[in-house]
Design a protein around this motif. Structure first.
Motif, PDB file in Angstrom:
ATOM      1  N   PRO A   1      -6.179   0.128  12.125  1.00  0.00           N
ATOM      2  CA  PRO A   1      -6.939   0.129  10.865  1.00  0.00           C
ATOM      3  C   PRO A   1      -6.870  -1.245  10.177  1.00  0.00           C
ATOM      4  CG  PRO A   1      -5.550   2.090  10.999  1.00  0.00           C
ATOM      5  CD  PRO A   1      -5.176   1.214  12.172  1.00  0.00           C
TER       6      PRO A   1
ATOM      7  N   MET B   1       2.996  -7.039   8.266  1.00  0.00           N
ATOM      8  CA  MET B   1       2.695  -5.601   8.280  1.00  0.00           C
ATOM      9  C   MET B   1       3.785  -4.813   7.560  1.00  0.00           C
ATOM     10  SD  MET B   1       1.037  -4.798  11.887  1.00  0.00           S
ATOM     11  CE  MET B   1      -0.433  -5.632  12.429  1.00  0.00           C
TER      12      MET B   1
ATOM     13  N   MET C   1       0.829  -1.201   0.000  1.00  0.00           N
ATOM     14  CA  MET C   1       0.000   0.000   0.000  1.00  0.00           C
ATOM     15  C   MET C   1       0.869   1.259   0.000  1.00  0.00           C
ATOM     16  SD  MET C   1      -1.667   0.134   3.895  1.00  0.00           S
ATOM     17  CE  MET C   1      -0.752  -0.404   5.336  1.00  0.00           C
TER      18      MET C   1
ATOM     19  N   ALA D   1      -6.451  -1.875   7.289  1.00  0.00           N
ATOM     20  CA  ALA D   1      -5.367  -1.914   6.299  1.00  0.00           C
ATOM     21  C   ALA D   1      -4.140  -2.626   6.853  1.00  0.00           C
ATOM     22  CB  ALA D   1      -4.993  -0.496   5.864  1.00  0.00           C
ATOM     23  N   TRP D   2      -3.966  -2.594   8.164  1.00  0.00           N
ATOM     24  CA  TRP D   2      -2.852  -3.331   8.780  1.00  0.00           C
ATOM     25  C   TRP D   2      -3.229  -4.762   9.142  1.00  0.00           C
ATOM     26  CZ3 TRP D   2       1.564  -1.368   7.855  1.00  0.00           C
ATOM     27  CH2 TRP D   2       1.852  -0.008   7.984  1.00  0.00           C
TER      28      TRP D   2
ATOM     29  N   LEU E   1       8.791  -2.362  13.254  1.00  0.00           N
ATOM     30  CA  LEU E   1       8.446  -3.750  12.909  1.00  0.00           C
ATOM     31  C   LEU E   1       9.693  -4.614  12.810  1.00  0.00           C
ATOM     32  CD1 LEU E   1       5.626  -2.959  10.337  1.00  0.00           C
ATOM     33  CD2 LEU E   1       5.336  -3.948  12.613  1.00  0.00           C
TER      34      LEU E   1
ATOM     35  N   HIS F   1      -2.422   5.897   8.975  1.00  0.00           N
ATOM     36  CA  HIS F   1      -2.058   4.504   9.297  1.00  0.00           C
ATOM     37  C   HIS F   1      -0.698   4.437   9.986  1.00  0.00           C
ATOM     38  CE1 HIS F   1      -4.842   2.857   5.870  1.00  0.00           C
ATOM     39  NE2 HIS F   1      -5.507   3.337   6.898  1.00  0.00           N
TER      40      HIS F   1
END
Lengths: 180, 180
Positions: free
Chosen positions: B27, B154, A1, B29-30, A144, A7
């Motif tokens: 969200p 992610m 994305m 989206a994650w 992450l 986000h």
């Protein structure tokens, strides 16, 4: 994305609580172990994240907005936590990380960045020209990377203990690519 | 390190809260993104962990104590969550995982396992003879494999967004070794 500022902030805001829930009051056998010489423990990782809050992400964002490509980011010291974490406990570091992250995200929200701002460019000492959007996405990727590392470092401690299950446990087959 | 039952329980008890702090209300989206066809999202992973609580770890521990090597573990269905998670929200799954894990750890503590118990052997349908200590260590390694996977899934979403920083972000260089 595509990079999405909302986000990004959502994810960045959760990392301190996730690490806190996972690490606080865990036995030292989990949180002070590493993967061998010149590798990091969970304790080291939290110290490294703190140093990033102080010297890396937001200072670089400010520099992009203020100076653009005319000023090069200060190189990030990836071993600063060796001295900075000395004498502190893991709960202290977790509290400090949470506080700094919260302050930084308050500042980031307050910048009220628009799409054109996110395209503004700066200069990384090794990577060359980058833009603000990439910097903020990399902040997420950095969180992450270190969550990924912490799970790998802990799993390493049970490498022998799991016996034949090692074949099925992907985390044990992760090369040391994110160290340190 | 050697398997240590107290350390195992300490880590297993924290996984639900860590995932909750990280994932709840993030969200979609994650949490619903994956790494491509036949790979899992964070939502899928939590469903998989729930299935493990119901059918894998403690049922196998009980089987070892009751039947030893004379009875083979029921194979674990690694895609059960596809149907079982249908119609549920991520917060519902996080609550369910926390409840089941807590119940399972209460039962594990109640077994009051002694060193000789941990040496007792069972039969895995693919791995052959294993012992209870290895099973419990693998439960930890399985949690860590999926925390590792969630951070990688992610990070994958920002693979392009981070631009040149991808070179520095170890999580982006992790092969898909722990999928699914």
């Amino acid at each position: 994305m595509q990079h999405n500022l909302s986000h990004t902030i959502s994810l960045l805001s959760r990392t301190p609580a996730a690490l806190n829930a996972f690490l606080r009051d865990l036995p030292d056998a989990w949180t002070f172990c590493n993967e061998g010489a010149n590798t990091w423990s969970a304790f080291d990782v939290v110290g490294h994240l703190i140093h990033g809050e102080r010297t890396d992400w937001m200072p670089r964002a400010r520099m992009i907005l203020q100076f653009g490509e005319t000023q090069t980011f200060v190189p990030f010291d990836r071993w600063a936590q060796e001295s900075e974490s000395q004498g502190k406990s893991l709960p202290q570091l977790l509290d400090e990380f949470a506080r700094l992250r919260s302050e930084n995200l308050d500042e980031l929200r307050g910048m009220n960045l628009q799409p054109a701002d996110l395209e503004r460019r700066g200069r990384h000492p090794a990577l060359g020209v980058v833009n603000l959007s990439q910097l903020l996405a990399a902040w997420v990727g950095h969180d992450l990377t270190h969550l990924h590392q912490v799970s790998r470092v802990m799993a390493h401690q049970y490498r022998e203990a799991v016996g034949p299950w090692s074949a099925y446990l992907g985390v044990l087959h992760c090369a040391g690519h994110s160290s340190p």
